[in-house]
Structure formats: structure tokens, C-alpha cells
Design an enzyme around this catalytic site. Sequence first.
Site, PDB file in Angstrom:
ATOM      1  N   GLU A 188       6.662 -10.587  14.942  1.00  0.00           N
ATOM      2  CA  GLU A 188       6.219 -11.184  16.211  1.00  0.00           C
ATOM      3  C   GLU A 188       6.717 -12.632  16.296  1.00  0.00           C
ATOM      4  OE1 GLU A 188       2.073 -10.679  16.634  1.00  0.00           O
ATOM      5  OE2 GLU A 188       2.013 -11.646  18.612  1.00  0.00           O
ATOM      6  N   ARG A 225       0.827  -1.217   0.000  1.00  0.00           N
ATOM      7  CA  ARG A 225       0.000   0.000   0.000  1.00  0.00           C
ATOM      8  C   ARG A 225       0.858   1.262   0.000  1.00  0.00           C
ATOM      9  NH1 ARG A 225      -2.823  -3.869   2.759  1.00  0.00           N
ATOM     10  NH2 ARG A 225      -1.627  -3.394   4.617  1.00  0.00           N
TER      11      ARG A 225
END
Length: 174
Positions: free
Chosen positions: A99, A62
Site C-alpha cells: 500500500e 505463517r
Amino acid sequence: MGVPDRLKSLIRDVADFPKPGILFKDITPLLADPCGLSLAVELMANSWRDNRPDIVVGTESRGFIFGTAVAQSLSCGFVPIRKAGKLPYETISVEYELEYGSDEVHMHVDAVKPGQSVLMVDDLIATGGTMRAACDLINQCGGEILGIAVLIELAGLGGREKLKPHEIHAQLTY
Ligand code: AMP
């Protein structure tokens, strides 16, 4: 309705995407709206008009949409930063922690010249990990980061701290 609320009304919250617990900020309704799109791009570009960058860099995917539009608005060129294996020519890369596990961002070795002033663009900063890796790539090739322009900042996730000392202009904060 003020400008930020008009733009926020064009951003759709999607719960549990791409995985449980994430509230995804879906910008596609804003992209599909002619006023919303041009307003978002002009706001993102405006703060850099008096001190224009030499080049705009955007991160997959994006960041390509907003980065190219902001570059055109500022009469600059655009450089894409992509995931591994996507760019055809010789690249430089930075690995960064997720993560779980790690990821890598790449840029063409000759895309940003030493000393060029660079505006970094993405749609959204959350933890700041993606943008930090992108900034590290620019530092690696000797570019000077002028600042960071994003449409959305998710505050409270540590993004701003991770991206110090760079100037961050976010149009919408949640
Ligand atoms: P981060 O590296 O944590 O700052 O994440 C930023 C990148 O992940 C951006 O390229 C965003 O497009 C995407 N992203 C992270 N969290 C969200 C979210 N809640 N909604 C939409 N996109 C997100």
C-alpha cells in the site's frame, strides 16, 4: 457445528492489528488446538492428494507452519520463501508493491528445479500481493505451479483475480 464453523471458532479476530483499520485473523488458538491443527492441515492437503506436487513452497512466516505440515502430509519436501536478508545462500528475488512502498521476497536459487510441480501454501490470502510475488519467483526459476492452498481467503479484496490463472483452494472464506 459443521467443520468450517468449528475451525472458524478457533480463529480470533483482533481489531486494529498491526495497524488501525485491519481486522487481523489470529490463527494461534487454532494452532494450539490438537484437533483444529490436524483438521486444518488435512483439509489443506487433501485436495492435492490425487495430483501430488513435487514440492511445497511456503511464505514467511505463517506459510512455514502450514506449508511444512502440508508437505509432510503429502510426503513432499518444503521450500521457504523469505524476506530479504534471511536466507544464507544465493537467492533469486521479486519486488512487489505494498500500500505504501514495496517489499521483496527471496528464495534460494537452487530450491525449485525447472519443471518441478509446486504447491504454494500460506495461511491467508487478502489482496493476493504476497502470493503473487511468491508465484512470480516460482515462474522465474521454471517451476510449474500446481495450485495454491490457504486456510483463509478474505474475499472481496481482489486476491483471486490477482492470482489468475492458478487454482486456489481456501478452506475458510470471510
Ligand atoms: P496479501 O498479500 O494482502 O494477500 O496478504 C497476505 C499476507 O499477509 C499473508 O501472509 C497473511 O498472513 C497476512 N495478512 C494479511 N491480511 C491479514 C489479516 N487480516 N489477518 C491475518 N493475516 C493477514
